[in-house]
Design a protein around this motif. Structure first.
Motif, PDB file in Angstrom:
ATOM      1  N   ARG A 145       0.830  -1.210   0.000  1.00 16.16           N
ATOM      2  CA  ARG A 145       0.000   0.000   0.000  1.00 16.16           C
ATOM      3  C   ARG A 145       0.866   1.263   0.000  1.00 16.16           C
ATOM      4  O   ARG A 145       0.590   2.210  -0.743  1.00 16.16           O
ATOM      5  N   ILE A 201      -3.037  -4.320  -6.568  1.00 13.33           N
ATOM      6  CA  ILE A 201      -1.812  -3.514  -6.430  1.00 13.33           C
ATOM      7  C   ILE A 201      -0.715  -4.090  -7.325  1.00 13.33           C
ATOM      8  O   ILE A 201      -0.009  -3.346  -8.026  1.00 13.33           O
ATOM      9  N   LEU A 205       2.645   1.836  -3.259  1.00  9.51           N
ATOM     10  CA  LEU A 205       1.684   2.242  -4.277  1.00  9.51           C
ATOM     11  C   LEU A 205       1.461   3.748  -4.215  1.00  9.51           C
ATOM     12  O   LEU A 205       1.488   4.441  -5.237  1.00  9.51           O
ATOM     13  N   ALA A 227       6.194  -1.840  -4.866  1.00  4.40           N
ATOM     14  CA  ALA A 227       4.764  -2.120  -4.691  1.00  4.40           C
ATOM     15  C   ALA A 227       4.416  -3.486  -5.287  1.00  4.40           C
ATOM     16  O   ALA A 227       3.697  -4.285  -4.672  1.00  4.40           O
TER      17      ALA A 227
END
Length: 558
Positions: A240, A427, A243, A251
């Motif tokens: 997270r 993701i 990202l 990520a």
């Protein structure tokens, strides 16, 4: 909204608030020193447990004097943030407790109660983490390593939320944008009256540093259940964070690592009328749960809890704000229409076409496809909703525990997902595609076809609002909006991708006077800092008070 002032007690290493799970020996007061806390039998384990056990179930904000129905912990912030966008439609009359966030305006300003709430909650949680870290540093034994690892992971998670809520610009747009004051375990009390807001760069560096510490300390920890973070959750938090930081390689790497040992939810799990999104399964990585003896369940007819707001199949109980008082929080009409009929996730919301059926009997029969209590759904849509009577868009994603419809004290004792492996797949796909679009597209299509075997890439161009991101990134965003609806990611993604919102369009289900369109991220998505903090912390600057649009926008044509 009445004004409400509370001075924040900062979390520092020298003092610790004694939570209810700690049996005090000395002193008999509300504070203890780290040394005294560490000396109490089982204290360290209890403080570690308090980090996660305090996430839900208590009236942490209002306490015994003000039992607000939105004062039920971490998942309440999911709703606050998500209704600020357009994917969740809130009622605007009656007793809709989230109207202030949905309708924005001065009620979100620094002098009001709703502004105090996140500040109170998050810094209390951070204080719990700081206490554990301080206790570990005072006596760094091997048996305490898992506990301090949990503390570092959770502190990172809390600051991650705060940074995204309070920074006017996300990390990818402006590394110098201010977030919130950092208060760590070693922050001296003398600095708290002049503690500026950390920039995005400083804040996210601290978050990564905490997660690196967590990864080292927690690597051998075997958790008893999914209500405590383990190494996979640390990997997920890193995914997270990277990202947001647009560090695509990290990520992707950490999202892939986080997936190990988990499985995607299948159609039966997703749409289960007894365990759908209320019970941890092979997809859930991290969760919290509401227990039968929680104050939020026992007091106020269990109306001060997540289930009261998000579970609508309890009409037989006579309780629950969504089911019996004001009406449900629906999916945005346009977003629903962009979901193909072949995508099983579409069954998480009642079809708007049911409202066009000619009779009550026909509507109830159609509602039976969504619930074994179709009469209750009909009642909620046509008799309870205060803004407009209709059943279309009502959510059945979050189910009552064990399919209970009559006893809210049982129905609302549900678990709530804080991290699912599906998020990690998305993701990974986005991060891969930002480095090599073909690779990301392949990962996205593989994921999407587990939900819709007929999925066709590039078919959701009418759901993008603006072209701040590429077709590929927009496709990932659409999947996130549908997959993670109601789980607290809506506002974060709008800000991260620099998107606007569209509430005014033909056949919109957003109530009048709240039909606003914006080509950029709305100002009200940047939270204000409570006035007491800026009054007593001279280094802390304020965000502007949100300004409510003066009129509905012209209808947008998709």
């Amino acid at each position: 909204m009445k004004k409400f002032y509370i001075i924040l007690t900062a979390a520092i290493a020298s003092t610790v608030f004694a939570t209810s799970c700690i049996k005090e020996t000395v002193p008999q007061s509300s504070t203890v020193t780290v040394t005294q806390a560490a000396a109490a039998p089982g204290a360290y384990a209890n403080f570690v447990d308090a980090i996660t056990s305090s996430l839900a179930g208590q009236f942490t904000y209002g306490g015994d004097s003000n039992k607000y129905p939105y004062d039920f912990g971490y998942p309440s912030f999911f709703i606050m943030r998500d209704v600020m966008g357009n994917d969740i439609v809130a009622e605007t009359s009656g007793s809709e407790w989230y109207t202030t966030w949905y309708a924005c305006g001065t009620g979100l300003g620094p002098d009001y109660a709703v502004c105090q709430m996140p500040w109170t909650y998050y810094y209390k949680w951070i204080k719990n983490c700081n206490v554990v870290i301080s206790m570990y540093k005072a006596d760094p034994t091997e048996d305490k390593e898992a506990g301090v690892g949990i503390a570092y992971a959770m502190r990172a998670m809390f600051y991650m939320d705060l940074a995204r809520m309070y920074a006017p610009k996300t990390y990818g747009l402006d590394k110098s944008s201010p977030t919130v004051p950092l208060v760590l375990d070693d922050t001296p009390s003398s600095s708290l009256t002049n503690n500026p807001r950390a920039t995005n760069e400083v804040m996210w560096d601290q978050i990564i540093e905490d997660l690196n510490s967590a990864e080292g300390y927690i690597k051998n920890y075997e958790r008893p259940d999914k209500y405590t973070p383990d190494l996979s959750v640390v990997y997920g938090l890193k995914a997270r964070a990277y990202l947001v930081m647009e560090d695509w390689a990290n990520a992707q790497s950490y999202a892939k690592k986080a997936q190990a040992g988990y499985t995607l939810m299948n159609k039966d799990q997703y749409l289960s009328q007894t365990s759908g999104f209320n019970t941890p399964n092979g997809s859930w990585m991290f969760a919290l749960t509401f227990k039968a003896d929680d104050p939020n369940i026992l007091i106020n007819d269990a109306d001060s809890c997540w289930g009261s707001q998000m579970i609508i199949e309890v009409s037989e109980s006579g309780c629950g704000y969504s089911a019996n008082y004001v009406g449900p929080k629906r999916i945005d009409y346009h977003l629903f229409q962009t979901i193909p009929a072949t995508d099983f996730r579409k069954k998480c919301w009642v079809d708007f076409a049911i409202d066009d059926l000619a009779s009550k009997d026909a509507k109830v029969a159609a509602l039976a496809e969504y619930s074994d209590a179709p009469d209750g759904l009909y009642n909620t849509g046509y008799k309870i909703s205060t803004t407009k009577q209709y059943v279309g868009g009502m959510p059945v994603k979050f189910r009552p525990k064990d399919g209970e419809h009559a006893d809210q004290y049982k129905a609302f004792t549900v678990a709530v997902p804080l991290m699912r492996v599906e998020e990690m797949y998305l993701i990974e796909a986005e991060a891969a595609g930002m480095q090599n679009e073909a690779a990301g597209k392949a990962l996205l299509e593989t994921f999407a076809k587990t939900r819709d075997a007929s999925y066709t890439y590039g078919t959701h161009t009418d759901a993008y609002y603006n072209e701040s991101t590429s077709l590929f990134q927009n496709e990932v965003w659409w999947q996130r909006r549908v997959e993670l609806w109601g789980e607290g990611f809506g506002m974060f993604d709008i800000k991260r991708l620099n998107k606007g919102i569209i509430r005014s369009y033909p056949n919109t289900n957003h109530p009048a006077d709240n039909r606003w369109n914006s080509s950029e991220t709305p100002q009200w998505m940047t939270f204000c800092i409570v006035r007491t903090e800026t009054n007593y912390n001279k280094g802390c600057e304020q965000n502007p008070t949100p300004i409510k649009p003066t009129a509905d926008s012209d209808e947008y044509t998709w």
